[in-house]
Design a protein around this motif. Structure first.
Motif, mmCIF file in Angstrom:
data_model
loop_
_atom_site.group_PDB
_atom_site.id
_atom_site.type_symbol
_atom_site.label_atom_id
_atom_site.label_comp_id
_atom_site.label_asym_id
_atom_site.label_seq_id
_atom_site.Cartn_x
_atom_site.Cartn_y
_atom_site.Cartn_z
ATOM 1 N N ILE A 114 0.585 -1.064 -0.123
ATOM 2 C CA ILE A 114 -0.134 -0.310 0.117
ATOM 3 C C ILE A 114 1.453 1.251 0.059
ATOM 4 N N LEU A 141 1.431 3.958 -2.810
ATOM 5 C CA LEU A 141 1.101 5.151 -3.131
ATOM 6 C C LEU A 141 2.251 6.133 -3.190
ATOM 7 N N ALA A 147 -7.183 -0.069 -3.075
ATOM 8 C CA ALA A 147 -8.619 -0.113 -2.459
ATOM 9 C C ALA A 147 -8.294 -1.664 -1.898
ATOM 10 N N VAL A 163 -6.785 -2.706 0.912
ATOM 11 C CA VAL A 163 -7.405 -2.065 1.597
ATOM 12 C C VAL A 163 -8.897 -2.732 2.620
ATOM 13 N N ASN A 172 -10.458 1.266 4.881
ATOM 14 C CA ASN A 172 -10.892 2.465 4.019
ATOM 15 C C ASN A 172 -10.424 3.719 3.630
ATOM 16 N N ILE A 173 -10.517 4.314 2.269
ATOM 17 C CA ILE A 173 -9.817 4.942 1.643
ATOM 18 C C ILE A 173 -10.393 6.111 1.268
ATOM 19 N N THR A 174 -9.253 7.054 1.142
ATOM 20 C CA THR A 174 -10.489 8.389 0.791
ATOM 21 C C THR A 174 -9.301 8.936 -0.191
ATOM 22 N N PHE A 211 -3.686 11.311 -0.257
ATOM 23 C CA PHE A 211 -5.514 9.915 0.175
ATOM 24 C C PHE A 211 -4.777 10.001 1.650
ATOM 25 N N ASN A 212 -5.974 9.080 1.929
ATOM 26 C CA ASN A 212 -6.026 9.503 3.500
ATOM 27 C C ASN A 212 -6.303 7.874 3.329
ATOM 28 N N ILE A 213 -5.800 6.957 4.828
ATOM 29 C CA ILE A 213 -6.634 5.597 4.778
ATOM 30 C C ILE A 213 -6.689 4.981 6.179
#
Length: 246
Positions: free
Chosen positions: A141, A145, A213, A216, A222-224, A235-237
């Motif tokens: 991950i 990123l 994704a 995760v 969750n990823i946003t 990107f926030n996980i």
């Protein structure tokens, strides 16, 4: 009997989807391999030529081109293996207590060779150092990123990796000041093979974010993301930091 028919239909549909995915990936990979293979061949000839002329500067430049082309092909193969394992349900989550601060520092060292001129990764850990997570999935991950942030940012732009570990959750944030994602493309960003219209001239498979994704999701997180054109993307996980059934 009706239930059996329905289950068989679902299995056949899944098999059809996997086969279509593999077929599309083979087609994409064969296309993506042409350019780096041509680069390697031409650069090897030039390395030999500049070696005979004792021109070390140009020789080194073409060696770097060869390394870059090999890295690109390796990325394609890694994407193929990852998506294939995910689709076939072969990914087994194996969590353990891991020093994710040290692991993140190792990842940053691993991606140093692909940094562009003037790019620096600022690592900002907070909270605890230990987290209960699958280390291999964490590496995949964060590496993907950071690689994306490097790829889609220009020279001399900083990249930020923020990590916050509490008793309840693991929060990962990767921020860049790159080209950003067009608003009309953002809803499709995690779809397989999707590439935003402003990155079509940059090498890539269109699978990286889909793979992130899916990983995760396997960790029940969750990823946003937030993005603005020419301003960058974050990107926030968030992943639960708990021992299941504890």
């Amino acid at each position: 009997l009706e239930r059996s028919r329905e289950e068989l239909s679902q299995l056949l549909e899944k098999e059809k989807e996997v086969n279509e995915l593999k077929s599309r990936f083979v087609s994409m990979a064969s296309h993506e391999f042409r350019t780096p293979l041509a680069t390697i061949l031409s650069s090897l000839n030039l390395v030999e030529k500049y070696g005979e002329l004792n021109d070390r500067e140009n020789q080194q430049r073409h060696i770097l081109r060869i390394k870059s082309a090999i890295n690109h092909m390796t990325d394609i193969l890694n994407d193929m293996l990852s998506i294939s394992k995910i689709e076939e349900g072969k990914i087994i989550v194996q969590k353990d207590w891991v020093n994710v601060v040290q692991l993140s520092q190792n990842i940053i060292q691993e991606v140093q060779p692909i940094l562009k001129a003037g790019q620096i990764i600022h690592f900002q850990p907070a909270g605890q150092e230990l987290a209960y997570i699958d280390p291999n999935i964490f590496i995949t991950i964060v590496t993907n990123l950071l690689s994306n942030a490097i790829k889609f940012s220009p020279v001399n732009k900083p990249i930020y990796l923020n990590l916050n570990i509490t008793d309840e959750q693991i929060t990962i944030a990767v921020k860049d000041e790159g080209m950003g994602i067009p608003e009309e493309d953002q809803s499709n960003l995690f779809n397989r093979f999707f590439r935003a219209k402003n990155v079509t001239n940059i090498q890539g498979t269109g699978l990286g974010l889909n793979i992130i994704a899916r990983y995760v999701e396997l960790l029940h997180g969750n990823i946003t993301f937030e993005s603005r054109l020419e301003k960058g993307t974050t990107f926030n996980i968030v992943i639960p930091n708990i021992i299941e059934n504890a």
